[in-house]
Enzyme design. Structure first.
Site, short mmCIF file in Angstrom:
data_model
loop_
_atom_site.label_atom_id
_atom_site.label_comp_id
_atom_site.label_asym_id
_atom_site.label_seq_id
_atom_site.Cartn_x
_atom_site.Cartn_y
_atom_site.Cartn_z
N ARG A 134 0.85 -1.21 0.00
CA ARG A 134 0.00 0.00 0.00
C ARG A 134 0.88 1.26 0.00
NH1 ARG A 134 -5.72 -0.09 -0.73
NH2 ARG A 134 -6.02 1.50 0.85
N ASN A 171 -6.05 4.55 -11.73
CA ASN A 171 -4.89 4.65 -10.83
C ASN A 171 -4.00 3.42 -10.87
OD1 ASN A 171 -6.60 2.95 -9.50
ND2 ASN A 171 -6.92 4.24 -7.70
N HIS A 174 -4.61 -2.12 -8.03
CA HIS A 174 -5.35 -2.40 -6.80
C HIS A 174 -4.42 -3.13 -5.85
CE1 HIS A 174 -8.12 -4.02 -3.87
NE2 HIS A 174 -7.49 -5.18 -4.03
P1 ADP Z 1 -7.97 1.95 -3.17
O1 ADP Z 1 -7.85 1.30 -4.54
O2 ADP Z 1 -6.92 3.02 -2.99
O3 ADP Z 1 -8.01 0.96 -2.05
P2 ADP Z 1 -10.84 2.29 -2.81
O4 ADP Z 1 -10.89 0.88 -2.33
O5 ADP Z 1 -11.43 3.33 -1.95
O6 ADP Z 1 -9.35 2.74 -3.17
O7 ADP Z 1 -11.56 2.37 -4.23
C1 ADP Z 1 -11.38 1.35 -5.21
C2 ADP Z 1 -11.15 1.95 -6.58
O8 ADP Z 1 -12.32 2.61 -7.01
C3 ADP Z 1 -10.06 3.02 -6.64
O9 ADP Z 1 -8.77 2.46 -6.74
C4 ADP Z 1 -10.47 3.80 -7.86
O10 ADP Z 1 -10.06 3.17 -9.06
C5 ADP Z 1 -11.99 3.75 -7.80
N1 ADP Z 1 -12.62 4.90 -7.13
C6 ADP Z 1 -12.64 5.17 -5.80
N2 ADP Z 1 -13.37 6.27 -5.52
C7 ADP Z 1 -13.85 6.72 -6.70
C8 ADP Z 1 -14.69 7.81 -7.10
N3 ADP Z 1 -15.18 8.67 -6.20
N4 ADP Z 1 -14.95 7.97 -8.42
C9 ADP Z 1 -14.47 7.11 -9.31
N5 ADP Z 1 -13.69 6.05 -9.03
C10 ADP Z 1 -13.37 5.84 -7.74
MG MG Z 2 -9.49 -0.46 -1.53
#
Ligand code: ADP
Ligand code: MG
Length: 216
Positions: A134, A171, A174
């Site tokens: 992470r 991004n 995952h």
């Molecule tokens: P992470 O991948 O950093 O753990 P989250 O689990 O919160 O983040 O969200 C999963 C994925 O959903 C993110 O990596 C991103 O691709 C997408 N995402 C999160 N929030 C949003 C949003 N508000 N609008 C569009 N896509 C989002």
């Molecule tokens: Mg997540």
């Protein structure tokens, strides 16, 4: 109390070798594959000392993506809360004040994004692997993720751009957010027979207590 005993009486030496078995789950998302970042991502995880124990390349099904993101019943609320906070921090109005509503929208966007092309599914093992990966991956929104992280170094997407175009934030990666999440996600994506138990030569240096066996 003996310095090698933890508060629960378990030997710290045993705990150290146990923690070297921690596993986490990673996906190089379709944009990561398209940006030719497979090697770069693997290099960053390998160079801190983590070990690849499972690997698959495929185009995921939408149903599997929905399952993956709803393993944690709190995820929708958390994802919505994070988005709302990010807008408010910039003094802007979020698209909705209801975190669950945002969470539902994000799942639909993720189903489109994550099935748009091939992804790399990986299991990584090593001490603190969940936390370390992470840290190397960086925060959810590339616009604000730290310089030096994979998301901070290789892409520029934002909540604003994703909402304007009604799509998921691109991004690249995952990575499981906790040990519990990692256990559930690994079980969802990999059969037990796909994860390989083996030794890496370098583990002698990373985990061996006495570093004996170096000098001739
Ligand atoms: P992470 O991948 O950093 O753990 P989250 O689990 O919160 O983040 O969200 C999963 C994925 O959903 C993110 O990596 C991103 O691709 C997408 N995402 C999160 N929030 C949003 C949003 N508000 N609008 C569009 N896509 C989002
Ligand atoms: Mg997540």
């Amino acid at each position: 109390m003996c310095a090698f005993l933890s508060t629960h009486g378990k030997k710290i030496k045993d705990m150290a070798s146990e923690s070297s078995k921690e596993r986490t789950f990673v996906i190089i998302k379709p944009d990561g594959v398209q940006r030719s970042l497979i090697g770069e991502v693997i290099k960053r995880f390998e160079r801190v000392g983590l070990k690849l124990v499972g690997l698959r390349f495929e185009v995921p099904e939408a149903g599997k993506i929905e399952e993956h993101y709803t393993l944690d019943p709190k995820w929708k609320e958390n994802v919505g809360t994070k988005a709302i906070e990010s807008y408010k921090k910039k003094g802007q109005q979020p698209p909705s004040e209801d975190p669950i509503e945002i969470g539902n929208l994000v799942v639909e966007r993720l189903k489109k994004y994550m099935t748009s092309g091939p992804v790399v599914l990986m299991a990584w093992q090593g001490a603190h692997s969940v936390e370390l990966i992470r840290k190397l991956v960086g925060g959810t929104e590339p616009r604000s993720s730290d310089v030096g992280t994979i998301r901070g170094d290789y892409v520029l997407d934002s909540y604003m751009m994703a909402d304007t175009d009604d799509r998921a934030i691109r991004n690249l990666i995952h990575a499981s957010g906790s040990v519990e999440e990692a256990t559930q996600e690994l079980a969802l994506w990999f059969g037990e027979e796909e994860l390989v138990n083996y030794k890496l030569v370098q583990e002698g240096i990373l985990y061996d207590v006495n570093l004996d066996g170096i000098l001739e």
